[in-house]
Design a protein around this motif. Structure first.
Motif, mmCIF file in Angstrom:
data_model
loop_
_atom_site.group_PDB
_atom_site.id
_atom_site.type_symbol
_atom_site.label_atom_id
_atom_site.label_comp_id
_atom_site.label_asym_id
_atom_site.label_seq_id
_atom_site.Cartn_x
_atom_site.Cartn_y
_atom_site.Cartn_z
ATOM 1 N N VAL A 1 31.356 72.723 -21.276
ATOM 2 C CA VAL A 1 31.181 71.668 -20.272
ATOM 3 C C VAL A 1 32.486 71.291 -19.580
ATOM 4 O O VAL A 1 32.474 70.465 -18.672
ATOM 5 N N ARG B 1 32.391 71.603 -15.985
ATOM 6 C CA ARG B 1 31.301 70.793 -15.438
ATOM 7 C C ARG B 1 30.123 71.635 -14.950
ATOM 8 O O ARG B 1 29.338 71.211 -14.115
ATOM 9 N N ARG B 2 30.008 72.831 -15.465
ATOM 10 C CA ARG B 2 28.881 73.724 -15.192
ATOM 11 C C ARG B 2 28.562 74.468 -16.480
ATOM 12 O O ARG B 2 29.473 74.908 -17.179
ATOM 13 N N TYR C 1 22.810 68.054 -18.488
ATOM 14 C CA TYR C 1 23.130 67.645 -17.112
ATOM 15 C C TYR C 1 23.846 68.785 -16.382
ATOM 16 O O TYR C 1 23.481 69.131 -15.260
ATOM 17 N N PHE C 2 24.862 69.373 -17.001
ATOM 18 C CA PHE C 2 25.644 70.420 -16.354
ATOM 19 C C PHE C 2 24.840 71.715 -16.215
ATOM 20 O O PHE C 2 25.036 72.471 -15.273
ATOM 21 N N ASN D 1 24.039 73.308 -12.572
ATOM 22 C CA ASN D 1 24.332 74.710 -12.289
ATOM 23 C C ASN D 1 23.079 75.433 -11.790
ATOM 24 O O ASN D 1 23.155 76.249 -10.871
#
Length: 145
Positions: free
Chosen positions: A75, A78-79, A111-112, A116
């Protein structure tokens, strides 16, 4: 056994245990570096357990620590790609990690992973909302309890 030897023995055991934990940690990182855990690698971990002075809980804790660091690495950009997600699922399964750690991993990456997927052109996932009345042809994408 002299007084010096009685004092020295516990320190030597602690030093040996610390060295074994460091060696186990580097072995685990080598095993997960390709994103897969093979049967041979699991055998290597089991062999390490039998050849060392470590307790099963210490090995499980080392596996959990390495796995947690893998999740943080996944993470960090952030993807989370499909490949990263499958790799983490595979490692969690092969290490037989406790369900709460697996659930924590899913909470950290969902979430990430979704972000993506959306960037890759996937549609928003639809959910079934039992507490919302929808109009004809209306879709629900979020339901908050």
């Amino acid at each position: 056994m002299g007084l010096f030897e009685k004092i020295r023995q516990p320190f030597l055991k602690k030093k040996l245990r610390k060295e074994q934990l460091e060696s186990l940690n580097s072995t685990l990182w080598g095993i997960v570096s390709d994103g897969k855990v093979t049967d041979d690698e699991l055998t290597e971990i089991n062999k390490y357990f039998y050849d060392s002075e470590l307790e099963p809980e210490e090995i499980q804790k080392a596996q959990a620590d390495v796995f947690s660091q893998l999740v943080y690495q996944a993470v960090s950009d952030r993807r989370v790609s499909d490949e990263e997600f499958r790799s983490l699922e595979h490692i969690a399964h092969r290490f037989a990690l406790p369900p709460n750690l697996h659930q924590w991993m899913q909470q950290q990456i969902q979430y990430f992973y979704l972000f993506n997927s959306l960037e890759s052109g996937a549609e928003l996932p639809r959910v079934v909302a039992s507490n919302v009345i929808l109009q004809k042809n209306e879709e629900c994408y979020l339901s908050v309890p």
